[in-house]
Write a protein that holds these residues in place. Structure first.
Motif, PDB file in Angstrom:
ATOM      1  N   ARG A  36      34.520 124.381 -78.219  1.00  0.00           N
ATOM      2  CA  ARG A  36      35.309 123.508 -77.340  1.00  0.00           C
ATOM      3  C   ARG A  36      36.183 124.302 -76.367  1.00  0.00           C
ATOM      4  NH1 ARG A  36      37.393 122.747 -82.650  1.00  0.00           N
ATOM      5  NH2 ARG A  36      39.426 123.751 -82.946  1.00  0.00           N
ATOM      6  N   ALA A  37      36.175 125.639 -76.502  1.00  0.00           N
ATOM      7  CA  ALA A  37      36.991 126.474 -75.620  1.00  0.00           C
ATOM      8  C   ALA A  37      36.284 126.700 -74.290  1.00  0.00           C
ATOM      9  CB  ALA A  37      37.275 127.819 -76.289  1.00  0.00           C
ATOM     10  N   TRP A  38      37.076 126.787 -73.223  1.00  0.00           N
ATOM     11  CA  TRP A  38      36.511 127.156 -71.919  1.00  0.00           C
ATOM     12  C   TRP A  38      36.392 128.676 -71.798  1.00  0.00           C
ATOM     13  CZ3 TRP A  38      33.998 123.421 -70.253  1.00  0.00           C
ATOM     14  CH2 TRP A  38      34.502 122.149 -70.000  1.00  0.00           C
ATOM     15  N   MET A  39      37.249 129.367 -72.558  1.00  0.00           N
ATOM     16  CA  MET A  39      37.259 130.827 -72.468  1.00  0.00           C
ATOM     17  C   MET A  39      37.921 131.374 -73.728  1.00  0.00           C
ATOM     18  SD  MET A  39      38.808 133.033 -69.303  1.00  0.00           S
ATOM     19  CE  MET A  39      39.092 134.795 -69.372  1.00  0.00           C
ATOM     20  N   ILE A  52      33.025 133.311 -71.737  1.00  0.00           N
ATOM     21  CA  ILE A  52      33.288 132.206 -70.813  1.00  0.00           C
ATOM     22  C   ILE A  52      32.339 131.057 -71.143  1.00  0.00           C
ATOM     23  CG2 ILE A  52      34.266 133.618 -68.970  1.00  0.00           C
ATOM     24  CD1 ILE A  52      31.569 133.611 -67.594  1.00  0.00           C
ATOM     25  N   ASN A  53      32.916 129.883 -71.300  1.00  0.00           N
ATOM     26  CA  ASN A  53      32.155 128.716 -71.733  1.00  0.00           C
ATOM     27  C   ASN A  53      32.420 127.517 -70.833  1.00  0.00           C
ATOM     28  OD1 ASN A  53      30.249 127.870 -73.601  1.00  0.00           O
ATOM     29  ND2 ASN A  53      31.762 126.945 -74.964  1.00  0.00           N
ATOM     30  N   GLN A  54      32.885 127.816 -69.633  1.00  0.00           N
ATOM     31  CA  GLN A  54      33.163 126.789 -68.630  1.00  0.00           C
ATOM     32  C   GLN A  54      32.125 126.918 -67.524  1.00  0.00           C
ATOM     33  OE1 GLN A  54      37.065 127.073 -66.927  1.00  0.00           O
ATOM     34  NE2 GLN A  54      36.831 125.271 -65.629  1.00  0.00           N
ATOM     35  N   PRO A  55      31.422 125.846 -67.158  1.00  0.00           N
ATOM     36  CA  PRO A  55      30.342 125.943 -66.169  1.00  0.00           C
ATOM     37  C   PRO A  55      30.744 126.623 -64.870  1.00  0.00           C
ATOM     38  CG  PRO A  55      30.264 123.807 -67.234  1.00  0.00           C
ATOM     39  CD  PRO A  55      31.517 124.478 -67.729  1.00  0.00           C
ATOM     40  N   GLU A  56      31.953 126.374 -64.387  1.00  0.00           N
ATOM     41  CA  GLU A  56      32.373 126.980 -63.123  1.00  0.00           C
ATOM     42  C   GLU A  56      32.459 128.499 -63.233  1.00  0.00           C
ATOM     43  OE1 GLU A  56      33.669 122.767 -63.230  1.00  0.00           O
ATOM     44  OE2 GLU A  56      33.803 124.460 -64.633  1.00  0.00           O
ATOM     45  N   LEU A  57      32.917 128.996 -64.368  1.00  0.00           N
ATOM     46  CA  LEU A  57      33.002 130.444 -64.561  1.00  0.00           C
ATOM     47  C   LEU A  57      31.616 131.056 -64.717  1.00  0.00           C
ATOM     48  CD1 LEU A  57      36.049 130.763 -66.998  1.00  0.00           C
ATOM     49  CD2 LEU A  57      36.018 130.953 -64.496  1.00  0.00           C
ATOM     50  N   ALA A 333      32.888 144.575 -62.649  1.00  0.00           N
ATOM     51  CA  ALA A 333      32.844 145.785 -61.823  1.00  0.00           C
ATOM     52  C   ALA A 333      34.154 146.011 -61.079  1.00  0.00           C
ATOM     53  CB  ALA A 333      31.695 145.682 -60.817  1.00  0.00           C
ATOM     54  N   CYS A 334      35.048 145.030 -61.116  1.00  0.00           N
ATOM     55  CA  CYS A 334      36.340 145.138 -60.463  1.00  0.00           C
ATOM     56  C   CYS A 334      37.326 144.232 -61.215  1.00  0.00           C
ATOM     57  CB  CYS A 334      36.240 144.724 -58.996  1.00  0.00           C
ATOM     58  SG  CYS A 334      35.527 143.087 -58.743  1.00  0.00           S
ATOM     59  N   PRO A 335      38.625 144.429 -61.029  1.00  0.00           N
ATOM     60  CA  PRO A 335      39.590 143.546 -61.688  1.00  0.00           C
ATOM     61  C   PRO A 335      39.355 142.099 -61.277  1.00  0.00           C
ATOM     62  CG  PRO A 335      40.675 145.478 -60.782  1.00  0.00           C
ATOM     63  CD  PRO A 335      39.275 145.488 -60.241  1.00  0.00           C
ATOM     64  N   GLU A 336      39.587 141.178 -62.198  1.00  0.00           N
ATOM     65  CA  GLU A 336      39.282 139.774 -61.950  1.00  0.00           C
ATOM     66  C   GLU A 336      40.342 138.913 -62.633  1.00  0.00           C
ATOM     67  OE1 GLU A 336      38.240 136.944 -60.324  1.00  0.00           O
ATOM     68  OE2 GLU A 336      36.595 138.350 -59.970  1.00  0.00           O
ATOM     69  N   THR A 337      40.431 137.674 -62.215  1.00  0.00           N
ATOM     70  CA  THR A 337      41.299 136.698 -62.867  1.00  0.00           C
ATOM     71  C   THR A 337      40.502 135.435 -63.138  1.00  0.00           C
ATOM     72  OG1 THR A 337      43.275 137.545 -61.736  1.00  0.00           O
ATOM     73  CG2 THR A 337      43.416 135.337 -62.715  1.00  0.00           C
ATOM     74  N   PHE A 338      40.378 135.078 -64.387  1.00  0.00           N
ATOM     75  CA  PHE A 338      39.718 133.832 -64.798  1.00  0.00           C
ATOM     76  C   PHE A 338      40.730 132.986 -65.571  1.00  0.00           C
ATOM     77  CE2 PHE A 338      35.071 135.558 -65.076  1.00  0.00           C
ATOM     78  CZ  PHE A 338      34.955 135.447 -63.696  1.00  0.00           C
ATOM     79  N   GLY A 346      35.687 146.881 -66.151  1.00  0.00           N
ATOM     80  CA  GLY A 346      35.027 147.402 -67.338  1.00  0.00           C
ATOM     81  C   GLY A 346      35.020 146.455 -68.518  1.00  0.00           C
ATOM     82  N   SER A 347      35.754 145.345 -68.393  1.00  0.00           N
ATOM     83  CA  SER A 347      35.742 144.357 -69.479  1.00  0.00           C
ATOM     84  C   SER A 347      34.357 143.736 -69.609  1.00  0.00           C
ATOM     85  CB  SER A 347      36.775 143.259 -69.210  1.00  0.00           C
ATOM     86  OG  SER A 347      38.090 143.773 -69.209  1.00  0.00           O
ATOM     87  N   GLN A 348      34.009 143.352 -70.829  1.00  0.00           N
ATOM     88  CA  GLN A 348      32.722 142.722 -71.087  1.00  0.00           C
ATOM     89  C   GLN A 348      32.850 141.206 -70.941  1.00  0.00           C
ATOM     90  OE1 GLN A 348      29.997 145.171 -71.994  1.00  0.00           O
ATOM     91  NE2 GLN A 348      31.752 146.048 -70.924  1.00  0.00           N
ATOM     92  N   ILE A 349      31.936 140.614 -70.195  1.00  0.00           N
ATOM     93  CA  ILE A 349      31.934 139.163 -69.985  1.00  0.00           C
ATOM     94  C   ILE A 349      30.740 138.599 -70.748  1.00  0.00           C
ATOM     95  CG2 ILE A 349      31.913 137.290 -68.309  1.00  0.00           C
ATOM     96  CD1 ILE A 349      34.321 139.180 -68.042  1.00  0.00           C
ATOM     97  N   VAL A 350      31.017 137.829 -71.774  1.00  0.00           N
ATOM     98  CA  VAL A 350      29.968 137.266 -72.624  1.00  0.00           C
ATOM     99  C   VAL A 350      29.673 135.840 -72.196  1.00  0.00           C
ATOM    100  CG1 VAL A 350      29.290 136.691 -74.977  1.00  0.00           C
ATOM    101  CG2 VAL A 350      30.710 138.714 -74.545  1.00  0.00           C
ATOM    102  N   ILE A 351      28.420 135.590 -71.856  1.00  0.00           N
ATOM    103  CA  ILE A 351      27.946 134.242 -71.542  1.00  0.00           C
ATOM    104  C   ILE A 351      27.009 133.840 -72.662  1.00  0.00           C
ATOM    105  CG2 ILE A 351      26.684 132.804 -69.893  1.00  0.00           C
ATOM    106  CD1 ILE A 351      27.530 134.896 -67.759  1.00  0.00           C
ATOM    107  N   SER A 352      27.331 132.760 -73.322  1.00  0.00           N
ATOM    108  CA  SER A 352      26.603 132.390 -74.529  1.00  0.00           C
ATOM    109  C   SER A 352      25.888 131.060 -74.377  1.00  0.00           C
ATOM    110  CB  SER A 352      27.563 132.322 -75.720  1.00  0.00           C
ATOM    111  OG  SER A 352      26.907 131.788 -76.853  1.00  0.00           O
ATOM    112  N   PRO A 353      24.577 131.071 -74.140  1.00  0.00           N
ATOM    113  CA  PRO A 353      23.835 129.807 -74.180  1.00  0.00           C
ATOM    114  C   PRO A 353      24.034 129.081 -75.507  1.00  0.00           C
ATOM    115  CG  PRO A 353      22.469 131.528 -73.227  1.00  0.00           C
ATOM    116  CD  PRO A 353      23.713 132.200 -73.749  1.00  0.00           C
TER     117      PRO A 353
END
Length: 449
Positions: A36-39, A52-57, A333-338, A346-353
């Motif tokens: 149920r989390a978006w992130m 990240i579990n929000q469609p927009e992200l 690849a660069c600093p980001e804000t979600f 360098g942070s890992q972004i996990v997208i989980s089907p």
């Protein structure tokens, strides 16, 4: 109607317990809150990961700005012994060149051209299964066999019984059960020059598989040079030049690509089909509906595949509940804000089907097996925004269209000839090998109709 869960989902687990559970039991490893989390954020002593579990992200990472979120080298480490620098692992200009050469082989009429070979492989699986009718069958082995046969017939115009094809298949079965989706290099920063932490058997099997693929590729190159090559996927890819540079794949590059074709086209299809057969045994009313549809269509042709609507919806629903690749990892690849949260380079972004397909804020009754959902407004919206069994954006699986013909074809053909039944005490438990597999196999009783 819900597929059974091994144990209730915990609401919180530590990272190390999560990693242990992830290999042991994929479903029970996932904290309930992640559905149920978006992130969510995971921390290790070396880096941070963000699921990240929000469609927009997900849309931002996969579709809008994919170059800012390339494939993560940490995850690639576990697959490199087999896949080398295949299109599945590369980034930037190397990846773009590979896709420019590969994509034409899977365009338009090429799928129709491969259908006869695909159909022959499916019929061969029916003939093999007749000898096992009335017995309990391990369905992952069944679907692995037919999926591998499809790949070899469409790629190299040889059946699975071909000597080299059979050896690749046997060694790959051993490889996929030894190789986890993640290895230690995904969590510990290991420099490139340090030897990789792969099991000896894993390295040996990968080396043997690549040697066999090299043999097939070299033989095909010779046939192409002599003007005697069959018009199949291997010939198409090996003779296609990059429209920008005019270059073609050399032998080493082709071996890398064949390795991923076999992984993506065989391992993922085998996983999805085995879980689909389990769901059909779990819900026999749906199994009978698919049988009736298949009998009405008769011997399928490429033109009649559009009539297998129920088979397609059932296969699509199985891909939702049991996506073969449960998680994809990108790297910032660069600093980001979600969601007002800082994400360092360098942070890992996990997208989980696995999570997105069961996101409680998006799907109606997300844990239910319901093939009719694809005709509802909710199902249609989620299919557009929260359904990524083949990834999405520029890196969407090249063979997605291929898989969506193969899956319903295999499923409808098997159900037209056989009925699959549950075996008491043999409830499959999903675990993460290279793909979502069952811990102890998927065992079903096969009855000839």
């Amino acid at each position: 109607m819900k597929p059974p869960k091994p144990i209730p989902r915990p609401d919180k687990v530590s990272l190390w317990r999560y990693l242990k559970l992830f290999r042991k039991d994929l479903l029970s490893a996932q904290p309930q809150r992640l559905y149920r989390a978006w992130m969510a954020e995971f921390r290790t002593p070396f880096f941070r990961s963000f699921m990240i579990n929000q469609p927009e992200l997900v849309d931002t990472v996969l579709k809008q700005r994919p170059e800012d979120f390339p494939k993560s080298d940490r995850i690639s480490e576990g697959l490199r012994p087999l896949l080398g620098d295949s299109v599945f692992l590369t980034n930037a200009e190397t990846w773009k060149r590979q896709r420019r050469i590969i994509d034409p082989a899977f365009e338009g009429g090429r799928l129709k051209d491969t259908f006869p070979a695909m159909s022959e492989a499916v019929q061969a699986s029916v003939d093999r299964l007749r000898g096992q009718a009335g017995t309990v069958v391990e369905c992952e082995e069944l679907t692995s066999h037919v999926a591998a046969d499809v790949i070899f017939r469409t790629l190299f115009s040889v059946p699975i019984e071909h000597d080299v094809a059979a050896q690749v298949f046997d060694k790959f079965r051993a490889y996929q059960r030894q190789q986890p989706l993640l290895n230690l290099a995904a969590f510990v920063p290991v420099p490139r020059w340090v030897p990789r932490l792969h099991a000896r058997k894993t390295r040996r099997n990968a080396k043997d598989i690549r040697a066999l693929i090299t043999r097939l590729t070299a033989e095909r190159a010779e046939l192409i040079a002599n003007g005697q090559a069959p018009d199949d996927l291997a010939t198409k890819i090996m003779t296609t030049r990059d429209p920008e540079t005019g270059s073609r794949f050399n032998t080493q590059e082709m071996v890398d690509q064949v390795a991923i074709f076999f992984l993506a086209g065989h391992e993922t299809s085998a996983s999805a089909l085995a879980w689909t057969l389990y769901l059909m045994a779990l819900y026999p009313d749906w199994q009978e509906k698919l049988c009736a549809e298949a009998q009405a269509v008769g011997e399928p042709s490429f033109g009649s595949m559009s009539k297998l609507r129920l088979s397609r919806d059932v296969f699509r629903e199985a891909l939702r509940l049991y996506p073969p690749v449960p998680m994809m990892v990108r790297e910032a690849a660069c600093p980001e804000t979600f969601r007002d949260r800082g994400i360092a380079k360098g942070s890992q972004i996990v997208i989980s089907p696995w999570h997105l397909h069961r996101q409680e804020r998006l799907w109606d009754n997300p844990d239910d097996f319901d093939p009719t959902r694809w005709g509802t407004e909710n199902g249609k919206a989620c299919q557009r925004n929260a359904y990524i069994p083949f990834s999405a954006g520029p890196r969407v699986c090249t063979g997605a269209g291929f898989a969506m013909v193969e899956g319903p074809l295999v499923l409808s053909t098997l159900l037209r000839h056989f009925r699959f039944e549950l075996v008491e005490g043999r409830t499959p438990v999903p675990v993460a090998h290279l793909t979502v597999r069952s811990k102890d196999g998927i065992w079903l009783r096969v009855v000839e109709r």
